[in-house]
Scaffold this motif. Structure first.
Motif, PDB file in Angstrom:
ATOM      1  N   SER A  46      -8.532  -0.583  -4.281  1.00 12.61           N
ATOM      2  CA  SER A  46      -8.130   0.079  -3.042  1.00 12.61           C
ATOM      3  C   SER A  46      -8.352   1.578  -3.172  1.00 12.61           C
ATOM      4  O   SER A  46      -8.633   2.088  -4.265  1.00 12.61           O
ATOM      5  N   LEU A  47      -8.185   2.284  -2.063  1.00 11.51           N
ATOM      6  CA  LEU A  47      -8.361   3.735  -2.072  1.00 11.51           C
ATOM      7  C   LEU A  47      -7.075   4.466  -2.453  1.00 11.51           C
ATOM      8  O   LEU A  47      -7.070   5.696  -2.521  1.00 11.51           O
ATOM      9  N   TRP A  80      -9.098  -7.493   2.036  1.00 11.81           N
ATOM     10  CA  TRP A  80     -10.541  -7.388   2.246  1.00 11.81           C
ATOM     11  C   TRP A  80     -11.266  -8.706   1.961  1.00 11.81           C
ATOM     12  O   TRP A  80     -12.217  -9.051   2.661  1.00 11.81           O
ATOM     13  N   ASN A 121       0.813  -1.213   0.000  1.00  6.29           N
ATOM     14  CA  ASN A 121       0.000   0.000   0.000  1.00  6.29           C
ATOM     15  C   ASN A 121       0.850   1.268   0.000  1.00  6.29           C
ATOM     16  O   ASN A 121       0.539   2.243  -0.699  1.00  6.29           O
ATOM     17  N   GLU A 142     -17.237  -1.916   6.691  1.00  2.81           N
ATOM     18  CA  GLU A 142     -17.454  -1.083   7.880  1.00  2.81           C
ATOM     19  C   GLU A 142     -18.832  -1.323   8.462  1.00  2.81           C
ATOM     20  O   GLU A 142     -18.989  -1.439   9.693  1.00  2.81           O
ATOM     21  N   ARG A 187     -11.575   2.171  -8.125  1.00  2.00           N
ATOM     22  CA  ARG A 187     -11.681   3.034  -6.950  1.00  2.00           C
ATOM     23  C   ARG A 187     -13.112   3.033  -6.428  1.00  2.00           C
ATOM     24  O   ARG A 187     -13.348   2.944  -5.216  1.00  2.00           O
ATOM     25  N   LEU A 217     -15.309  -1.152   1.007  1.00  2.00           N
ATOM     26  CA  LEU A 217     -14.922  -0.707   2.345  1.00  2.00           C
ATOM     27  C   LEU A 217     -16.152  -0.303   3.156  1.00  2.00           C
ATOM     28  O   LEU A 217     -16.249  -0.630   4.345  1.00  2.00           O
ATOM     29  N   GLU A 262     -14.381   1.759  -2.731  1.00  2.00           N
ATOM     30  CA  GLU A 262     -15.158   2.566  -1.786  1.00  2.00           C
ATOM     31  C   GLU A 262     -16.410   1.813  -1.339  1.00  2.00           C
ATOM     32  O   GLU A 262     -16.750   1.824  -0.142  1.00  2.00           O
ATOM     33  N   GLN A 310     -10.300  -1.338   6.862  1.00  2.00           N
ATOM     34  CA  GLN A 310      -9.281  -0.306   7.037  1.00  2.00           C
ATOM     35  C   GLN A 310      -8.926   0.300   5.686  1.00  2.00           C
ATOM     36  O   GLN A 310      -8.850  -0.408   4.680  1.00  2.00           O
ATOM     37  N   THR A 311      -8.687   1.599   5.689  1.00  2.00           N
ATOM     38  CA  THR A 311      -8.357   2.283   4.434  1.00  2.00           C
ATOM     39  C   THR A 311      -7.014   1.845   3.880  1.00  2.00           C
ATOM     40  O   THR A 311      -6.750   2.018   2.686  1.00  2.00           O
ATOM     41  N   TRP A 312      -6.148   1.282   4.724  1.00  2.00           N
ATOM     42  CA  TRP A 312      -4.826   0.870   4.253  1.00  2.00           C
ATOM     43  C   TRP A 312      -4.772  -0.590   3.812  1.00  2.00           C
ATOM     44  O   TRP A 312      -3.692  -1.132   3.585  1.00  2.00           O
TER      45      TRP A 312
END
Length: 282
Positions: free
Chosen positions: A129-130, A204, A87, A151, A140, A147, A144, A159-161
């Motif tokens: 991924s972001l 993920w 990442n 959540e 992208r 994720l 989003e 997690q964003t990472w």
């Protein structure tokens, strides 16, 4: 009786994460020290008979310009170098994102190769991924949405990472495992993000890949970085080895030499990396 002849021997590095930055005491990360640690690891690797050395992502902490200092170190390596991004390697200017895989001399973001009767598969866990895809890229948008769903479900790895793989890559991976089985090859999969056990750093879609490996029955091991403290798991017939991060600590290094025997995986750890003997049951 254990076999004394390895099918293959190779070096492993995880998360050098170099940058000309002051240390992060909270995370015990010493970014500038990684160049010296790489020099030490490469010196050890050059003294051994290895098929290749794989670096499991996060060569840099950020900044496309920092690849130069890291990759200059690898020029001293006398073995083939196999690189894949993590990442942090995508924390570059937007216009440089498409150049990351090329900078690491990768034939493709995900690919496979055969050595000594074994199939090695490199997956791209940052595909959705972001950080690896620009605004407006369908990957992208899918990231989003994924994720947000994780959540909402309260998933540990929301997690964003972290990142995930797309449907086409998953189908490709499934096909590679089928082809390897038909060729009589056992498989070692290489990636940045952990898959097992459940952890905040996991890919993920880790469960889908663990289930796939279980069904396939021919994946000896999955090797990764990303979770710098390291981890180990065994599910089905696959070992999941999370190597410790080189960037952590001011003075202690960490890297490994892995040997695959017909009946086991042996890891000789250096510095903070633990040595292990992991028996196969397939």
């Amino acid at each position: 009786m254990p076999s004394d002849s390895p099918l293959i021997r190779f070096g492993v590095i995880a998360d050098p994460q170099y940058a000309p930055l002051p240390p992060n005491p909270a995370l015990n990360r010493h970014f500038e020290k990684s160049l010296g640690k790489l020099d030490e690891a490469i010196g050890v690797f050059n003294a051994h008979d290895l098929a290749f050395v794989v670096t499991l992502g996060d060569l840099v902490d950020r900044g496309y310009e920092n690849f130069d200092a890291v990759l200059t170190r690898y020029e001293r390596l006398t073995h083939e170098s196999i690189l894949l991004p993590g990442n942090h390697d995508f924390l570059v200017a937007p216009e440089q994102l498409p150049e990351v895989h090329r900078r690491l001399s990768m034939p493709a973001p995900y690919h496979h190769f055969s050595r000594n009767g074994l199939r090695f598969v490199v997956i791209d866990g940052s595909e959705e991924s972001l950080f690896a895809a620009l605004e407006g890229d369908p990957r992208r948008a899918r990231a989003e949405a994924r994720l947000a769903a994780l959540e909402a479900a309260g998933s540990l790895n929301a997690q964003t990472w972290n990142g995930g793989i797309g449907e086409a890559q998953f189908a490709w991976l499934s096909g590679v495992l089928v082809d390897a089985a038909a060729a009589g090859e056992k498989v070692v999969v290489l990636g940045h993000y952990p898959l097992y056990p459940d952890n905040a750093h996991n890919l993920w879609d880790w469960q889908a890949l663990v289930d796939l490996f279980d069904r396939s029955g021919n994946v000896l091991a999955y090797l990764c970085g990303h979770n710098h403290i390291g981890n180990l798991g065994h599910h089905g017939s696959t070992w999941y080895v999370n190597f410790t991060g080189m960037v952590d600590t001011e003075t202690e290094n960490t890297f490994a030499i892995a040997e695959i025997f017909p009946d086991r995986l042996e890891i000789t750890g250096f510095g903070r990396e633990e040595s292990r003997a992991l028996p196969f049951d397939i």
